[in-house]
Design a protein around this motif. Sequence first.
Motif, PDB file in Angstrom:
ATOM      1  N   LEU A  70      -3.213  -3.307   9.155  1.00 31.55           N
ATOM      2  CA  LEU A  70      -4.379  -2.707   8.505  1.00 31.55           C
ATOM      3  C   LEU A  70      -4.056  -1.300   7.992  1.00 31.55           C
ATOM      4  CD1 LEU A  70      -7.064  -4.089   8.063  1.00 31.55           C
ATOM      5  CD2 LEU A  70      -7.977  -2.841  10.020  1.00 31.55           C
ATOM      6  N   MET A  71      -3.226  -0.570   8.741  1.00 30.05           N
ATOM      7  CA  MET A  71      -2.822   0.761   8.287  1.00 30.05           C
ATOM      8  C   MET A  71      -1.868   0.648   7.093  1.00 30.05           C
ATOM      9  SD  MET A  71      -3.152   4.014   8.578  1.00 30.05           S
ATOM     10  CE  MET A  71      -4.055   4.225  10.126  1.00 30.05           C
ATOM     11  N   ALA A  72      -0.933  -0.285   7.167  1.00 28.57           N
ATOM     12  CA  ALA A  72       0.084  -0.407   6.112  1.00 28.57           C
ATOM     13  C   ALA A  72      -0.538  -0.835   4.781  1.00 28.57           C
ATOM     14  CB  ALA A  72       1.157  -1.405   6.531  1.00 28.57           C
ATOM     15  N   PHE A  73      -1.498  -1.756   4.827  1.00 24.64           N
ATOM     16  CA  PHE A  73      -2.035  -2.305   3.578  1.00 24.64           C
ATOM     17  C   PHE A  73      -3.322  -1.612   3.131  1.00 24.64           C
ATOM     18  CE2 PHE A  73       0.991  -5.493   4.768  1.00 24.64           C
ATOM     19  CZ  PHE A  73       1.437  -6.013   3.560  1.00 24.64           C
ATOM     20  N   HIS A  74      -4.205  -1.281   4.088  1.00 25.85           N
ATOM     21  CA  HIS A  74      -5.499  -0.685   3.743  1.00 25.85           C
ATOM     22  C   HIS A  74      -5.558   0.806   4.033  1.00 25.85           C
ATOM     23  CE1 HIS A  74      -8.178  -4.423   3.361  1.00 25.85           C
ATOM     24  NE2 HIS A  74      -6.952  -4.868   3.457  1.00 25.85           N
TER      25      HIS A  74
ATOM     26  N   CYS B  47      -5.638   2.642  18.567  1.00 24.72           N
ATOM     27  CA  CYS B  47      -5.259   3.432  17.385  1.00 24.72           C
ATOM     28  C   CYS B  47      -5.256   4.929  17.674  1.00 24.72           C
ATOM     29  CB  CYS B  47      -6.205   3.118  16.231  1.00 24.72           C
ATOM     30  SG  CYS B  47      -6.230   1.378  15.783  1.00 24.72           S
ATOM     31  N   GLY B  48      -6.281   5.399  18.388  1.00 27.13           N
ATOM     32  CA  GLY B  48      -6.401   6.835  18.655  1.00 27.13           C
ATOM     33  C   GLY B  48      -5.315   7.331  19.590  1.00 27.13           C
ATOM     34  N   LEU B  49      -5.075   6.601  20.667  1.00 24.43           N
ATOM     35  CA  LEU B  49      -4.012   7.009  21.596  1.00 24.43           C
ATOM     36  C   LEU B  49      -2.654   6.960  20.901  1.00 24.43           C
ATOM     37  CD1 LEU B  49      -4.905   5.473  25.094  1.00 24.43           C
ATOM     38  CD2 LEU B  49      -5.437   7.737  24.180  1.00 24.43           C
ATOM     39  N   ALA B  50      -2.461   5.975  20.011  1.00 26.42           N
ATOM     40  CA  ALA B  50      -1.182   5.874  19.291  1.00 26.42           C
ATOM     41  C   ALA B  50      -0.966   7.091  18.391  1.00 26.42           C
ATOM     42  CB  ALA B  50      -1.131   4.587  18.457  1.00 26.42           C
ATOM     43  N   ARG B  51      -2.074   7.707  17.952  1.00 27.70           N
ATOM     44  CA  ARG B  51      -1.975   8.930  17.131  1.00 27.70           C
ATOM     45  C   ARG B  51      -1.965  10.188  17.989  1.00 27.70           C
ATOM     46  NH1 ARG B  51      -5.927  10.565  14.144  1.00 27.70           N
ATOM     47  NH2 ARG B  51      -7.577   9.541  15.324  1.00 27.70           N
TER      48      ARG B  51
ATOM     49  N   ARG C  34       5.676   5.971   4.147  1.00 26.18           N
ATOM     50  CA  ARG C  34       5.342   5.675   2.756  1.00 26.18           C
ATOM     51  C   ARG C  34       4.327   6.706   2.259  1.00 26.18           C
ATOM     52  NH1 ARG C  34       5.803   0.479   0.773  1.00 26.18           N
ATOM     53  NH2 ARG C  34       3.937   0.982  -0.391  1.00 26.18           N
ATOM     54  N   PRO C  35       4.302   6.960   0.961  1.00 32.02           N
ATOM     55  CA  PRO C  35       3.337   7.944   0.449  1.00 32.02           C
ATOM     56  C   PRO C  35       1.890   7.448   0.553  1.00 32.02           C
ATOM     57  CG  PRO C  35       4.595   6.944  -1.350  1.00 32.02           C
ATOM     58  CD  PRO C  35       5.229   6.475  -0.074  1.00 32.02           C
ATOM     59  N   ARG C  36       1.683   6.138   0.488  1.00 31.17           N
ATOM     60  CA  ARG C  36       0.327   5.596   0.510  1.00 31.17           C
ATOM     61  C   ARG C  36       0.363   4.148   0.976  1.00 31.17           C
ATOM     62  NH1 ARG C  36      -1.296   4.125  -5.630  1.00 31.17           N
ATOM     63  NH2 ARG C  36      -2.085   2.339  -4.488  1.00 31.17           N
ATOM     64  N   PRO C  37      -0.796   3.616   1.372  1.00 28.01           N
ATOM     65  CA  PRO C  37      -0.827   2.205   1.792  1.00 28.01           C
ATOM     66  C   PRO C  37      -0.504   1.282   0.614  1.00 28.01           C
ATOM     67  CG  PRO C  37      -2.865   3.354   2.393  1.00 28.01           C
ATOM     68  CD  PRO C  37      -2.116   4.265   1.476  1.00 28.01           C
ATOM     69  N   VAL C  38      -0.118   0.050   0.934  1.00 26.43           N
ATOM     70  CA  VAL C  38       0.285  -0.902  -0.105  1.00 26.43           C
ATOM     71  C   VAL C  38      -0.872  -1.224  -1.051  1.00 26.43           C
ATOM     72  CG1 VAL C  38       1.232  -3.213  -0.521  1.00 26.43           C
ATOM     73  CG2 VAL C  38       1.978  -1.905   1.485  1.00 26.43           C
ATOM     74  N   LEU C  39      -2.081  -1.367  -0.481  1.00 28.15           N
ATOM     75  CA  LEU C  39      -3.213  -1.842  -1.297  1.00 28.15           C
ATOM     76  C   LEU C  39      -4.370  -0.829  -1.354  1.00 28.15           C
ATOM     77  CD1 LEU C  39      -3.347  -5.543  -0.002  1.00 28.15           C
ATOM     78  CD2 LEU C  39      -2.352  -4.738  -2.150  1.00 28.15           C
ATOM     79  N   ALA C  40      -4.095   0.420  -1.050  1.00 26.97           N
ATOM     80  CA  ALA C  40      -5.169   1.423  -1.083  1.00 26.97           C
ATOM     81  C   ALA C  40      -4.614   2.754  -1.580  1.00 26.97           C
ATOM     82  CB  ALA C  40      -5.791   1.578   0.296  1.00 26.97           C
ATOM     83  N   GLU C  41      -5.532   3.690  -1.896  1.00 25.82           N
ATOM     84  CA  GLU C  41      -5.139   4.971  -2.468  1.00 25.82           C
ATOM     85  C   GLU C  41      -4.462   5.889  -1.456  1.00 25.82           C
ATOM     86  OE1 GLU C  41      -5.610   5.998  -5.731  1.00 25.82           O
ATOM     87  OE2 GLU C  41      -6.044   3.866  -6.014  1.00 25.82           O
ATOM     88  N   ARG C  42      -5.040   5.891  -0.214  1.00 30.38           N
ATOM     89  CA  ARG C  42      -4.548   6.864   0.769  1.00 30.38           C
ATOM     90  C   ARG C  42      -4.811   6.366   2.178  1.00 30.38           C
ATOM     91  NH1 ARG C  42      -9.246   9.792   2.297  1.00 30.38           N
ATOM     92  NH2 ARG C  42     -11.009   9.058   1.090  1.00 30.38           N
ATOM     93  N   PHE C  43      -4.096   6.975   3.124  1.00 30.16           N
ATOM     94  CA  PHE C  43      -4.354   6.693   4.529  1.00 30.16           C
ATOM     95  C   PHE C  43      -5.613   7.439   4.968  1.00 30.16           C
ATOM     96  CE2 PHE C  43       0.358   6.289   4.232  1.00 30.16           C
ATOM     97  CZ  PHE C  43       0.439   4.943   4.567  1.00 30.16           C
ATOM     98  N   GLN C  44      -6.541   6.716   5.611  1.00 27.60           N
ATOM     99  CA  GLN C  44      -7.780   7.348   6.086  1.00 27.60           C
ATOM    100  C   GLN C  44      -7.741   7.434   7.607  1.00 27.60           C
ATOM    101  OE1 GLN C  44     -11.492   6.109   4.253  1.00 27.60           O
ATOM    102  NE2 GLN C  44     -10.360   5.002   2.703  1.00 27.60           N
TER     103      GLN C  44
END
Lengths: 141, 142
Positions: free
Chosen positions: A23-27, A108-112, B64-74
Amino acid sequence: MENFTPVSASIGGALIGLSAVLLMAFHGRIAGISGLFSGMVFSEAGDRLWRLFFVLGLIAAPLVYWLVAGERAPFDLQAGWPLILAGGLLVGFGTRLGSGCTSGHGVCGLARLSPRSMVSVALFMAAGMATVALIKPLIGA
Amino acid sequence: MARHLVALLAGLVFGLGLVISQMVNPAKVIAFLDLFGNWDPSLAFVMGAALIVTAIGYRLVWRRPRPVLAERFQVPGNRKLDARLAIGALLFGLGWGLVGLCPGPAIAAITIGGAEALGFLAAMAAGMLAFELFDRRAARRA
């Protein structure tokens, strides 16, 4: 210590982690289920539909497991209706007030290394353990 | 469309993790929280494994500078330790200990947990709605 299942627990945990990384990698989003779920209704338009798809995947998982493994996943709920409804209300309100649950803060929070998540996890674990210790004598378990 | 398929897959993988680890089984969760009784530490392994994979995975992904399918990491930027965080966590822990379901398992369990799982999910959604109403009132007063 009977029923201790470290292997299946670790495999399951690794899958939860994999999902969070996906979810982090793609979204670019945190896999926090309480926020993800309530956001199906309470986030901005355009930020809702992907949440519904995630939730659909979550709901499908026990059925997929059932098909593949040939047996239903164990589900044993001891609490009666008053506790079920009170517990649901508390979990819903509490996770939104505290900005996260077992996944968002606990994984997620603990991982950060987020300090907020460390505080949250310590408190909800302590509260959960205290609650079980207190209600067990009451419900005769 | 790709975004929604990835979300569906991520949800499915998350749910399978919950099922295989038995996090979706309230009795298993209660046994973990029962520190002073017949303690079953299994769920510490769920969290431990999830944490290791996520901690390493996030750091690889953030190269990576940004996610694959989104503008930015939130990623949440709030660092403030406030009363809402603490009270929310305590209320959540109380409800979790009463029943043995947290939000992810509560959603996944509706296909195997019968009326009780549905009832819990409905109550959880009502609790979230109550928070939104409370939050809007609080925002108006501030």
